[in-house]
Design a protein around this motif. Structure first.
Motif, PDB file in Angstrom:
ATOM      1  N   ASP A  30      39.260 -24.321   8.802  1.00  0.00           N
ATOM      2  CA  ASP A  30      40.127 -23.297   9.492  1.00  0.00           C
ATOM      3  C   ASP A  30      40.275 -25.106  10.429  1.00  0.00           C
ATOM      4  O   ASP A  30      39.201 -25.793  10.741  1.00  0.00           O
ATOM      5  CB  ASP A  30      40.629 -23.060  10.368  1.00  0.00           C
ATOM      6  CG  ASP A  30      39.893 -22.482  11.386  1.00  0.00           C
ATOM      7  OD1 ASP A  30      38.352 -22.974  11.815  1.00  0.00           O
ATOM      8  OD2 ASP A  30      39.914 -21.203  11.185  1.00  0.00           O
ATOM      9  N   LEU A  44      25.157 -21.159  21.375  1.00  0.00           N
ATOM     10  CA  LEU A  44      25.230 -22.478  20.396  1.00  0.00           C
ATOM     11  C   LEU A  44      27.043 -22.961  20.599  1.00  0.00           C
ATOM     12  O   LEU A  44      27.592 -23.919  19.910  1.00  0.00           O
ATOM     13  CB  LEU A  44      24.953 -22.630  19.220  1.00  0.00           C
ATOM     14  CG  LEU A  44      23.521 -22.214  18.728  1.00  0.00           C
ATOM     15  CD1 LEU A  44      23.401 -21.919  16.997  1.00  0.00           C
ATOM     16  CD2 LEU A  44      22.976 -22.748  19.205  1.00  0.00           C
ATOM     17  N   ALA A  75      29.099 -23.794  17.557  1.00  0.00           N
ATOM     18  CA  ALA A  75      28.765 -23.215  16.344  1.00  0.00           C
ATOM     19  C   ALA A  75      30.276 -22.264  16.047  1.00  0.00           C
ATOM     20  O   ALA A  75      30.365 -20.917  15.212  1.00  0.00           O
ATOM     21  CB  ALA A  75      27.775 -21.594  16.352  1.00  0.00           C
ATOM     22  N   GLY A  76      31.475 -23.225  16.073  1.00  0.00           N
ATOM     23  CA  GLY A  76      32.747 -22.569  15.560  1.00  0.00           C
ATOM     24  C   GLY A  76      33.216 -21.019  16.418  1.00  0.00           C
ATOM     25  O   GLY A  76      32.588 -21.004  17.907  1.00  0.00           O
ATOM     26  N   GLN A  77      34.040 -20.581  16.287  1.00  0.00           N
ATOM     27  CA  GLN A  77      34.468 -19.732  16.860  1.00  0.00           C
ATOM     28  C   GLN A  77      33.252 -18.537  17.449  1.00  0.00           C
ATOM     29  O   GLN A  77      32.172 -18.010  16.497  1.00  0.00           O
ATOM     30  CB  GLN A  77      35.521 -18.496  15.756  1.00  0.00           C
ATOM     31  CG  GLN A  77      35.718 -16.917  16.687  1.00  0.00           C
ATOM     32  CD  GLN A  77      36.652 -17.311  17.362  1.00  0.00           C
ATOM     33  OE1 GLN A  77      37.344 -18.355  18.170  1.00  0.00           O
ATOM     34  NE2 GLN A  77      37.083 -15.901  18.636  1.00  0.00           N
ATOM     35  N   ASP A  78      33.150 -17.905  18.338  1.00  0.00           N
ATOM     36  CA  ASP A  78      32.750 -16.923  19.240  1.00  0.00           C
ATOM     37  C   ASP A  78      32.780 -15.472  18.322  1.00  0.00           C
ATOM     38  O   ASP A  78      33.580 -14.596  18.557  1.00  0.00           O
ATOM     39  CB  ASP A  78      32.419 -16.603  20.389  1.00  0.00           C
ATOM     40  CG  ASP A  78      31.549 -15.539  21.068  1.00  0.00           C
ATOM     41  OD1 ASP A  78      31.079 -15.025  20.157  1.00  0.00           O
ATOM     42  OD2 ASP A  78      30.766 -15.980  22.565  1.00  0.00           O
ATOM     43  N   LEU A  79      31.423 -15.051  17.092  1.00  0.00           N
ATOM     44  CA  LEU A  79      32.062 -13.822  16.528  1.00  0.00           C
ATOM     45  C   LEU A  79      31.997 -12.585  17.691  1.00  0.00           C
ATOM     46  O   LEU A  79      31.716 -11.724  16.329  1.00  0.00           O
ATOM     47  CB  LEU A  79      31.358 -14.368  15.495  1.00  0.00           C
ATOM     48  CG  LEU A  79      31.592 -15.861  14.136  1.00  0.00           C
ATOM     49  CD1 LEU A  79      30.774 -15.778  13.531  1.00  0.00           C
ATOM     50  CD2 LEU A  79      33.522 -14.649  14.072  1.00  0.00           C
ATOM     51  N   ARG A  87      21.028 -27.286  21.767  1.00  0.00           N
ATOM     52  CA  ARG A  87      20.282 -27.357  20.549  1.00  0.00           C
ATOM     53  C   ARG A  87      21.436 -28.057  19.511  1.00  0.00           C
ATOM     54  O   ARG A  87      20.930 -28.214  18.992  1.00  0.00           O
ATOM     55  CB  ARG A  87      18.744 -26.713  19.971  1.00  0.00           C
ATOM     56  CG  ARG A  87      19.051 -24.977  20.117  1.00  0.00           C
ATOM     57  CD  ARG A  87      18.015 -24.637  19.369  1.00  0.00           C
ATOM     58  NE  ARG A  87      18.373 -23.341  18.889  1.00  0.00           N
ATOM     59  CZ  ARG A  87      19.195 -22.911  18.215  1.00  0.00           C
ATOM     60  NH1 ARG A  87      19.135 -23.791  16.816  1.00  0.00           N
ATOM     61  NH2 ARG A  87      19.111 -21.699  18.117  1.00  0.00           N
ATOM     62  N   ALA A 117      35.077 -24.114  12.630  1.00  0.00           N
ATOM     63  CA  ALA A 117      35.494 -24.588  13.557  1.00  0.00           C
ATOM     64  C   ALA A 117      35.329 -25.650  14.677  1.00  0.00           C
ATOM     65  O   ALA A 117      35.637 -27.248  15.286  1.00  0.00           O
ATOM     66  CB  ALA A 117      36.139 -24.154  14.512  1.00  0.00           C
TER      67      ALA A 117
HETATM   68  C1  LHQ Z   1      26.703 -16.957  18.181  1.00  0.00           C
HETATM   69  C2  LHQ Z   1      27.569 -17.951  17.243  1.00  0.00           C
HETATM   70  C3  LHQ Z   1      28.652 -17.546  16.700  1.00  0.00           C
HETATM   71  C4  LHQ Z   1      28.584 -15.947  18.670  1.00  0.00           C
HETATM   72  C5  LHQ Z   1      25.363 -18.777  17.429  1.00  0.00           C
HETATM   73  N1  LHQ Z   1      29.356 -16.893  17.889  1.00  0.00           N
HETATM   74  N2  LHQ Z   1      27.351 -16.248  19.121  1.00  0.00           N
HETATM   75  C6  LHQ Z   1      39.163 -19.554  13.923  1.00  0.00           C
HETATM   76  C7  LHQ Z   1      39.639 -18.303  13.967  1.00  0.00           C
HETATM   77  C8  LHQ Z   1      39.472 -16.683  14.512  1.00  0.00           C
HETATM   78  C9  LHQ Z   1      38.448 -16.584  14.688  1.00  0.00           C
HETATM   79  C10 LHQ Z   1      37.138 -16.957  13.455  1.00  0.00           C
HETATM   80  O1  LHQ Z   1      36.786 -18.107  13.268  1.00  0.00           O
HETATM   81  C11 LHQ Z   1      37.780 -19.096  12.712  1.00  0.00           C
HETATM   82  C12 LHQ Z   1      36.628 -20.138  12.744  1.00  0.00           C
HETATM   83  C13 LHQ Z   1      35.664 -20.199  13.274  1.00  0.00           C
HETATM   84  O2  LHQ Z   1      34.558 -21.402  13.085  1.00  0.00           O
HETATM   85  S1  LHQ Z   1      34.555 -18.632  11.453  1.00  0.00           S
HETATM   86  C14 LHQ Z   1      33.160 -19.472  11.970  1.00  0.00           C
HETATM   87  C15 LHQ Z   1      31.733 -19.325  12.837  1.00  0.00           C
HETATM   88  N3  LHQ Z   1      31.319 -19.945  13.278  1.00  0.00           N
HETATM   89  C16 LHQ Z   1      30.076 -19.089  11.991  1.00  0.00           C
HETATM   90  O3  LHQ Z   1      30.331 -18.303  11.279  1.00  0.00           O
HETATM   91  C17 LHQ Z   1      28.628 -19.654  12.361  1.00  0.00           C
HETATM   92  C18 LHQ Z   1      27.623 -18.401  12.309  1.00  0.00           C
HETATM   93  N4  LHQ Z   1      26.399 -19.025  12.859  1.00  0.00           N
HETATM   94  C19 LHQ Z   1      25.253 -19.668  12.348  1.00  0.00           C
HETATM   95  O4  LHQ Z   1      25.781 -19.110  11.098  1.00  0.00           O
HETATM   96  C20 LHQ Z   1      24.086 -19.638  12.990  1.00  0.00           C
HETATM   97  O5  LHQ Z   1      23.947 -19.472  14.362  1.00  0.00           O
HETATM   98  C21 LHQ Z   1      24.212 -21.500  12.538  1.00  0.00           C
HETATM   99  C22 LHQ Z   1      23.927 -21.660  11.410  1.00  0.00           C
HETATM  100  C23 LHQ Z   1      25.324 -21.994  13.596  1.00  0.00           C
HETATM  101  C24 LHQ Z   1      22.676 -21.788  13.935  1.00  0.00           C
HETATM  102  O6  LHQ Z   1      21.609 -21.022  13.226  1.00  0.00           O
HETATM  103  P1  LHQ Z   1      20.184 -21.060  14.344  1.00  0.00           P
HETATM  104  O7  LHQ Z   1      19.957 -22.093  14.691  1.00  0.00           O
HETATM  105  O8  LHQ Z   1      19.899 -20.326  12.685  1.00  0.00           O
HETATM  106  O9  LHQ Z   1      20.678 -20.503  15.304  1.00  0.00           O
HETATM  107  P2  LHQ Z   1      20.414 -18.522  15.658  1.00  0.00           P
HETATM  108  O10 LHQ Z   1      21.520 -18.413  14.685  1.00  0.00           O
HETATM  109  O11 LHQ Z   1      19.939 -18.765  16.188  1.00  0.00           O
HETATM  110  O12 LHQ Z   1      22.303 -18.678  16.427  1.00  0.00           O
HETATM  111  C25 LHQ Z   1      21.253 -18.930  18.353  1.00  0.00           C
HETATM  112  C26 LHQ Z   1      22.321 -17.964  19.048  1.00  0.00           C
HETATM  113  O13 LHQ Z   1      23.386 -18.330  19.059  1.00  0.00           O
HETATM  114  C27 LHQ Z   1      21.845 -16.787  18.539  1.00  0.00           C
HETATM  115  O14 LHQ Z   1      21.605 -15.448  19.477  1.00  0.00           O
HETATM  116  P3  LHQ Z   1      20.520 -15.192  20.511  1.00  0.00           P
HETATM  117  O15 LHQ Z   1      20.776 -13.872  21.298  1.00  0.00           O
HETATM  118  O16 LHQ Z   1      20.865 -14.297  18.819  1.00  0.00           O
HETATM  119  O17 LHQ Z   1      20.252 -16.139  20.810  1.00  0.00           O
HETATM  120  C28 LHQ Z   1      22.988 -16.611  17.937  1.00  0.00           C
HETATM  121  O18 LHQ Z   1      23.553 -15.421  17.436  1.00  0.00           O
HETATM  122  C29 LHQ Z   1      24.162 -17.354  18.726  1.00  0.00           C
HETATM  123  N5  LHQ Z   1      25.371 -17.797  17.962  1.00  0.00           N
HETATM  124  N6  LHQ Z   1      26.280 -18.728  16.636  1.00  0.00           N
HETATM  125  N7  LHQ Z   1      29.385 -18.866  16.397  1.00  0.00           N
END
Ligand code: LHQ
Length: 259
Positions: free
Chosen positions: A141, A21, A59-63, A55, A110
């Protein structure tokens, strides 16, 4: 990780890690920064269009980048912001050219806040903005605590940030957080048409307009009136002003050059 193409003065940047994402890893950060730096430097670039592949928008930072289960010292996320996110935010806000964002799908963490830093934000009706930070114990942030509060006020900013509830594009538009929510199928065409028309516009004046409006919230009325006086002086000396008035008097479309 970032696709770039230049057409009709519009630098289109597409975040391109669709399987994640379009979440940010270091490589994508550096690629985006290089393109935004280029937008600052090249006169041929008169507007920027930012969007995401697949799509999601971003999704911000790669967790996956740091897995706490592997142990080791706690990371310094402040350093991550200082090194990677904050320079990008500053490049977007200081670029004196229109930056259009086409939010094609979910914008989380982010990723949402980078979209909100852009000048004109269009979003697909199916897109959502999620202040996802609270779900993982972080704070908003990438400028989000600033932009959400300024645009929405404290009540909505706090609720979005504390609940991490998804905000659908149409409500974001109703709240004035973004310019428009458009049908998914029309998003890219509409955003491209807007960016192309701005890029063909009086971009020197548009850049000064951006500087002026971004200064307003931090200025008193007197300071802002002084700034309008100074920037109008500059705009009045531009070739685009002479061309705009001439075209008006000659009842023909203006041909702006951004000078
Ligand atoms: C991901 C991610 C992701 C890796 C989806 N990373 N793989 C700044 C400073 C330093 C560090 C920390 O952070 C920051 C700033 C930030 O941005 S913190 C916030 C980080 N972002 C999040 O917490 C969002 C995490 N993602 C989600 O909650 C969901 O993926 C959302 C709501 C965005 C979308 O949900 P769905 O449409 O159900 O998609 P999904 O969850 O099934 O994601 C699709 C794929 O993308 C999946 O991988 P997979 O291999 O299982 O198909 C996810 O693991 C991957 N993905 N976001 N941030």
């Amino acid at each position: 990780t970032v696709l770039a193409s230049l057409e009709s003065g519009v630098l289109r940047l597409t975040l391109n890690r669709p399987e994640k994402l379009n979440s940010f890893n270091e490589e994508m950060h550096l690629a985006l920064r290089a393109q935004l730096t280029r937008a600052h430097e090249e006169d041929a670039i008169r507007a920027v269009l930012l969007t995401g592949a697949g799509r999601g928008f971003c999704a911000g930072q790669d967790l996956g980048d740091r897995d706490p289960r592997k142990g080791g010292p706690a990371p310094d996320l402040g350093a991550t912001l200082e090194r990677f996110y904050n320079p990008t935010l500053r490049l977007i806000r200081t670029l004196e050219k229109p930056v259009i964002c086409a939010v094609n799908g979910v914008a989380a963490g982010a990723g949402a806040n980078i979209a909100l830093a852009c000048d004109i934000v269009l979003a697909a009706k199916s897109a959502k903005f999620i202040q996802a930070f609270a779900k993982i114990g972080l704070i908003p942030d990438a400028g989000g605590s600033w932009s959400l509060t300024r645009i929405l006020g404290e009540p909505r900013a706090k609720a979005l940030a504390m609940t991490a509830e998804p905000l659908p594009a149409e409500r974001a538009a109703d709240w004035g957080l973004i310019w428009k929510a458009v049908d998914d199928a029309d998003l890219l065409a509409e955003a491209t048409a807007l960016a192309t028309s701005l890029a063909a516009g009086p971009t020197l004046g548009l850049g000064l307009t951006k500087r002026l409006i971004q200064s307003a919230a931090g200025n008193s009325l007197d300071e802002q009136l002084d700034m309008e006086r100074d920037l109008q002086r500059l705009a009045g000396r531009s070739a685009d002003y002479a061309e705009g008035v001439t075209a008006f008097l000659e009842k023909r479309p203006a041909r702006f050059t951004g000078k």
